[in-house]
Design an enzyme around this catalytic site. Structure first.
Site, PDB file in Angstrom:
ATOM      1  N   ASP A 116      46.573  31.333  37.324  1.00  0.00           N
ATOM      2  CA  ASP A 116      45.447  31.763  36.498  1.00  0.00           C
ATOM      3  C   ASP A 116      45.439  30.874  35.259  1.00  0.00           C
ATOM      4  OD1 ASP A 116      43.644  32.996  34.821  1.00  0.00           O
ATOM      5  OD2 ASP A 116      44.572  34.979  34.905  1.00  0.00           O
ATOM      6  N   ASP A 118      41.786  42.625  41.468  1.00  0.00           N
ATOM      7  CA  ASP A 118      42.971  42.098  40.793  1.00  0.00           C
ATOM      8  C   ASP A 118      43.356  43.047  39.676  1.00  0.00           C
ATOM      9  OD1 ASP A 118      41.823  40.756  38.067  1.00  0.00           O
ATOM     10  OD2 ASP A 118      40.452  40.306  39.710  1.00  0.00           O
ATOM     11  N   GLU A 157      42.934  29.634  32.360  1.00  0.00           N
ATOM     12  CA  GLU A 157      41.645  29.929  31.743  1.00  0.00           C
ATOM     13  C   GLU A 157      41.780  29.848  30.234  1.00  0.00           C
ATOM     14  OE1 GLU A 157      40.752  34.339  31.563  1.00  0.00           O
ATOM     15  OE2 GLU A 157      42.174  34.355  33.248  1.00  0.00           O
TER      16      GLU A 157
END
Length: 283
Positions: free
Chosen positions: A171, A82, A173
């Protein structure tokens, strides 16, 4: 574009390089949790990074373990990477030759940032033969889940049934700019994530992948179980095994196993053969 791949030799070189890079222990951080928690760390960093610079793993809590690299004999596993704007122009030919088969590129963050290297990274991966996809770094304190999903899809995060494009990734987090749970209660965070996922599905016809760490998921959603049946899990843990998964998932789809791999840093293993990666791309 056709590129000659180095095959087994390249893969062995990749594994050896990762092992060499992962011999230094990292500083372990902690993330407080508890029912109804709205924050992780008590205070934000003294000098938070510039907005827009976040990338996968930047807010990962390394109490999820960090240690030796995973064993090389766990098969089938399919290597991927990534990338985001902080890597700049990526040498996709070198990655392809080393044994990488797929890649995700950061497209957007919040409702205010688009990766200026997105075209080179996203199209470059495709042009050398990799299966590619895009991800969105969520900042739930900035705008709604639906608004960020629309921003993501409109900025390169869509999906097409071409056999070479993976579904988008949420994503979600630890917040690198402040309180880990973005000032939201666990219930508010669950609603925000659901809002994003529902909108992404309505726009693309695909269920987005969720990238998150187990400790963050426990602290910021109360270990919510409701997304595991529909949304593939991408788990970061930088040690020998995947370890405990967030509630609701019986298995992981992708494992980010190091942030110090060759060429680009973040390396991952898809939990299956290349044919399974292709199946995810095909829906």
């Amino acid at each position: 574009m056709s590129v000659q791949r180095s095959g087994t030799t390249g893969r062995r070189s990749l594994i050896a390089a990762v092992a060499a890079l992962l011999t230094t222990p990292a500083l372990l951080l902690t993330l407080p949790g508890g029912a109804g928690a709205t924050d992780g760390p008590a205070d934000p960093p003294a000098e938070p990074p510039a907005r827009g610079t976040a990338h996968m793993g930047m807010g990962v809590v390394e109490q999820d373990d960090r240690g030796l690299p995973p064993r090389a004999d766990r098969v089938p596993q399919t290597e991927g990477v990534d990338v985001s704007g902080h890597q700049g122009n990526v040498d996709w030919t070198a990655l392809w030759s080393s044994g990488v088969d797929w890649a995700y590129t950061k497209a957007t963050e919040g409702n205010y940032y688009k990766n200026p290297y997105f075209a080179q990274q996203y199209n470059g991966a495709y042009n050398v033969g990799l299966i590619r996809g895009a991800y969105h770094f969520a900042t739930p304190n900035d705008s709604s889940g639906a608004g960020q999903a629309d921003y993501f899809v409109d900025s390169g995060g869509g999906w097409s049934r071409d056999g070479k494009t993976l579904p988008g990734v949420l994503d979600i987090e630890g917040n690198p700019y402040g309180a880990a749970c973005y000032g939201k209660t666990q219930g508010q965070m669950i609603d925000w994530i659901g809002d994003f996922l529902d909108t992404y599905r309505s726009r693309t016809g695909r269920d987005a992948v969720i990238y998150t760490s187990t400790s963050w998921w426990k602290a910021c959603t109360g270990n919510y179980t409701g997304f595991g049946a529909t949304n593939p899990l991408w788990i970061p843990r930088y040690t020998t095994t995947v370890g405990e998964l967030p509630a609701g998932w019986g298995f992981h789809t992708i494992w980010q196993y190091t942030s110090k791999g060759p060429i680009v840093g973040d390396h991952n293993r898809f939990n299956g053969s290349l044919e399974r990666v292709q199946a995810l791309a095909n829906g």
